[in-house]
Design a protein around this motif. Structure first.
Motif, short mmCIF file in Angstrom:
data_model
loop_
_atom_site.label_atom_id
_atom_site.label_comp_id
_atom_site.label_asym_id
_atom_site.label_seq_id
_atom_site.Cartn_x
_atom_site.Cartn_y
_atom_site.Cartn_z
N PHE A 43 -14.68 -50.00 17.55
CA PHE A 43 -13.94 -50.17 16.29
C PHE A 43 -12.43 -49.94 16.44
CE2 PHE A 43 -18.29 -48.96 14.99
CZ PHE A 43 -18.60 -50.08 14.26
N ARG A 44 -12.04 -49.26 17.52
CA ARG A 44 -10.62 -48.99 17.80
C ARG A 44 -9.86 -48.54 16.54
NH1 ARG A 44 -8.94 -54.48 20.63
NH2 ARG A 44 -10.30 -55.25 18.96
N PRO A 45 -10.27 -47.43 15.96
CA PRO A 45 -9.63 -46.96 14.72
C PRO A 45 -8.18 -46.53 14.95
CG PRO A 45 -11.04 -45.24 15.63
CD PRO A 45 -11.31 -46.49 16.44
N THR A 46 -7.36 -46.73 13.94
CA THR A 46 -5.99 -46.22 13.95
C THR A 46 -6.02 -44.84 13.31
OG1 THR A 46 -5.05 -48.45 13.77
CG2 THR A 46 -3.65 -46.59 13.13
N ILE A 47 -5.64 -43.82 14.06
CA ILE A 47 -5.72 -42.44 13.58
C ILE A 47 -4.33 -41.83 13.58
CG2 ILE A 47 -6.78 -40.18 13.91
CD1 ILE A 47 -8.94 -41.59 15.60
N THR A 48 -3.92 -41.29 12.45
CA THR A 48 -2.62 -40.63 12.36
C THR A 48 -2.77 -39.24 11.75
OG1 THR A 48 -2.16 -41.53 10.15
CG2 THR A 48 -1.45 -42.85 12.05
N GLY A 49 -1.85 -38.35 12.11
CA GLY A 49 -1.80 -37.02 11.50
C GLY A 49 -2.78 -36.00 12.04
N ILE A 60 -10.91 -27.33 5.10
CA ILE A 60 -11.65 -28.34 4.36
C ILE A 60 -10.95 -29.68 4.56
CG2 ILE A 60 -12.43 -29.13 2.09
CD1 ILE A 60 -12.36 -26.20 1.17
N LEU A 61 -11.68 -30.66 5.08
CA LEU A 61 -11.16 -32.02 5.18
C LEU A 61 -11.62 -32.76 3.93
CD1 LEU A 61 -11.88 -32.78 8.95
CD2 LEU A 61 -9.81 -31.86 7.91
N ALA A 62 -10.69 -32.98 3.01
CA ALA A 62 -11.01 -33.59 1.71
C ALA A 62 -10.70 -35.08 1.76
CB ALA A 62 -10.22 -32.92 0.61
N SER A 63 -11.74 -35.90 1.69
CA SER A 63 -11.56 -37.34 1.90
C SER A 63 -12.02 -38.19 0.73
CB SER A 63 -12.34 -37.76 3.16
OG SER A 63 -12.27 -39.15 3.37
N ASN A 64 -11.42 -39.38 0.63
CA ASN A 64 -11.99 -40.39 -0.26
C ASN A 64 -13.29 -40.88 0.37
OD1 ASN A 64 -10.49 -41.64 1.89
ND2 ASN A 64 -10.50 -43.59 0.79
N HIS A 65 -14.10 -41.59 -0.39
CA HIS A 65 -15.44 -41.95 0.11
C HIS A 65 -15.76 -43.39 -0.26
CE1 HIS A 65 -19.30 -41.42 1.72
NE2 HIS A 65 -19.91 -40.81 0.71
N LEU A 66 -15.84 -44.25 0.76
CA LEU A 66 -16.06 -45.68 0.54
C LEU A 66 -17.36 -46.21 1.14
CD1 LEU A 66 -12.43 -46.86 1.39
CD2 LEU A 66 -13.42 -46.67 -0.89
N SER A 67 -17.92 -45.48 2.12
CA SER A 67 -19.08 -46.01 2.84
C SER A 67 -19.85 -44.89 3.51
CB SER A 67 -18.60 -47.01 3.90
OG SER A 67 -19.64 -47.37 4.79
N SER A 77 -12.92 -38.72 14.53
CA SER A 77 -11.48 -38.85 14.47
C SER A 77 -10.77 -37.49 14.45
CB SER A 77 -11.06 -39.64 13.22
OG SER A 77 -11.64 -40.92 13.21
N ALA A 78 -11.47 -36.47 13.98
CA ALA A 78 -10.85 -35.15 13.85
C ALA A 78 -10.65 -34.51 15.22
CB ALA A 78 -11.71 -34.26 12.97
N PHE A 138 -14.97 -28.20 7.55
CA PHE A 138 -15.98 -28.73 6.65
C PHE A 138 -15.43 -29.96 5.94
CE2 PHE A 138 -18.10 -28.10 2.30
CZ PHE A 138 -19.26 -28.78 2.69
N ALA A 139 -16.08 -31.10 6.08
CA ALA A 139 -15.64 -32.33 5.43
C ALA A 139 -16.34 -32.47 4.07
CB ALA A 139 -15.95 -33.54 6.30
N LEU A 140 -15.58 -32.87 3.05
CA LEU A 140 -16.11 -32.93 1.70
C LEU A 140 -15.48 -34.11 0.96
CD1 LEU A 140 -17.82 -31.39 -0.44
CD2 LEU A 140 -15.77 -30.11 -1.01
N TYR A 141 -16.27 -34.76 0.12
CA TYR A 141 -15.79 -35.87 -0.70
C TYR A 141 -15.66 -35.39 -2.15
CZ TYR A 141 -17.70 -38.38 3.34
OH TYR A 141 -17.99 -38.81 4.60
N PRO A 142 -14.46 -35.06 -2.60
CA PRO A 142 -14.29 -34.53 -3.96
C PRO A 142 -14.77 -35.47 -5.07
CG PRO A 142 -12.32 -34.17 -2.65
CD PRO A 142 -13.19 -35.10 -1.86
N GLU A 143 -14.81 -36.79 -4.79
CA GLU A 143 -15.29 -37.73 -5.82
C GLU A 143 -16.78 -37.54 -6.09
OE1 GLU A 143 -13.29 -41.91 -5.35
OE2 GLU A 143 -13.40 -40.97 -3.36
N GLY A 144 -17.50 -36.92 -5.17
CA GLY A 144 -18.91 -36.66 -5.37
C GLY A 144 -19.81 -37.67 -4.71
N THR A 145 -19.51 -38.93 -4.85
CA THR A 145 -20.28 -39.99 -4.22
C THR A 145 -19.35 -41.15 -3.92
OG1 THR A 145 -22.31 -41.32 -4.42
CG2 THR A 145 -20.92 -41.16 -6.38
#
Length: 261
Positions: A43-49, A60-67, A77-78, A138-145
């Protein structure tokens, strides 16, 4: 955590009696190395930061959730081992299929938990606290789903409760393009470009104690604003959940809006 529930506000005297979750073991490190190598090659992801993620201590790694694939993309990536919550059924299957599922989810850092509202939601928060009390990421999706329409939904305040209770640093994570790798309803991933952005660390302690609903709400809103700055998603302005059924339920939800995890 996928269901709405109130963030804890009551007696916390018993907190800390549970032993912290240990750091991931040999299966995780071996699996992460293999999966990470294959995924990055394909997939050759682009990772920044990556330098924004503290190398030690609770974070806590707080992420958006798309898939569904998000829970694989973040750990590979971390820059340090990452754990996250997954349905307990992934770990309880029998036979060869159950063995494969159990070892795969262990390999990507998953920790089994019952999903749902009420006590199940509280148990999920408690499990997250034990992970952080062990000094882990700990990775978490604040949107819930996951978002089915690509918009960024309002964050639920359980993430702020965890950060304020444990003193963990929050690092916002922006995922872009993961919904194209494995769209909702598909089982086989596709080769698509994905970007992972780790934002600057956030200290939410100045908002107040975890027992304050206002502090939890303000801290959560700052975290979601940081995620939005990384992804540029359209803001939904609401929680990611089905609308309540029935006239009385809808009225009650407007008059007495609950805090969301």
């Amino acid at each position: 955590m996928t269901e709405a529930a109130e963030a804890p506000t009551g007696n916390t005297e018993d907190e800390g009696n549970e032993a912290p979750t240990k750091k991931p073991g040999a299966v995780y490190y071996l699996g992460r190395t293999l999966i990470s190598g294959v995924a990055k090659t394909v997939f050759r992801p682009t990772i920044t930061g990556r330098e924004n993620v503290p190398k030690t201590g609770p974070v806590i790694l707080a992420s958006n959730h798309l898939s569904f694939i998000d829970s694989i993309v973040i750990p590979i990536s971390a820059p340090r081992p990452v754990q996250f919550l997954a349905k307990s059924t992934y770990f309880t299957g029998t036979g060869f299929k159950g063995w494969v599922s159990r070892n795969f989810f262990t390999a990507i850092g998953a920790v089994g938990v019952e999903r749902g509202a009420g006590q199940a939601a509280q148990d999920a928060l408690d499990q997250g606290k034990r992970i952080l009390d062990g000094g882990n990421a700990f990775a978490l999706y604040p949107e819930g789903t996951r978002s089915l329409d690509g918009r960024l939904y309002r964050g639920r305040t359980g993430i702020a409760w965890l950060a304020l209770t444990t003193g963990a640093t929050v690092v916002p994570v922006g995922l872009i393009g993961t919904q194209e790798i494995q769209p909702v309803g598909t089982t086989m991933p596709r080769v698509r470009k994905v970007t992972v952005k780790f934002g600057e660390p956030i200290d939410v302690s100045h908002y107040g104690p975890a027992t304050s609903g206002k502090a939890r709400r303000q801290a959560t809103d700052e975290i979601m604003a940081a995620i939005h700055a990384l992804t540029g998603q359209e803001l939904a302005g609401s929680y990611n959940e089905a609308p309540p059924s029935g006239t009385l339920h809808r009225i009650a939800d407007k008059v007495f809006p609950r805090e969301r995890i």
